[in-house]
Design a protein around this motif. Structure first.
Motif: not given
Length: 92
Positions: A11-17, A46-57
């Motif tokens: 989330f942090g890197l996404g916002a900074l990017t 989007g990867s942060g959202v996936m990690i927060s949900g069911e699709n961590q890998y």
């Protein structure tokens, strides 16, 4: 429920990017910076959202791939220009 700790860097890197792309656009008028910042930043969010949900890998794999692409792209730019900002910062 709060996202797991491993989602916070994405989330942090996404916002900074995204912010970096916007700064590049407003300072230099670079549409490429804005576009790349939005695309790569959105993928990281989007990867942060996936990690927060069911699709961590899958979320971790996406974040790793996006970060790797940014490091390779900006690393080659840093080698060509020898300017630390922004290429050297992103590549490290």
């Amino acid at each position: 429920m709060a996202p797991p700790g491993s989602a916070h860097p994405a989330f942090g890197l996404g916002a900074l990017t995204i912010a970096g792309g916007a700064v590049g656009y407003f300072r230099k008028g670079s549409k490429a910076s804005l576009g790349a910042g939005l695309v790569f930043g959105s993928l990281l969010l989007g990867s942060g959202v996936m990690i927060s949900g069911e699709n961590q890998y899958e979320g971790h794999a996406l974040a790793t791939g996006v970060s790797g692409l940014m490091a390779v792209g900006m690393g080659s730019r840093f080698v060509k220009t020898a300017k630390f900002m922004p290429a050297g910062l992103v590549a490290t």
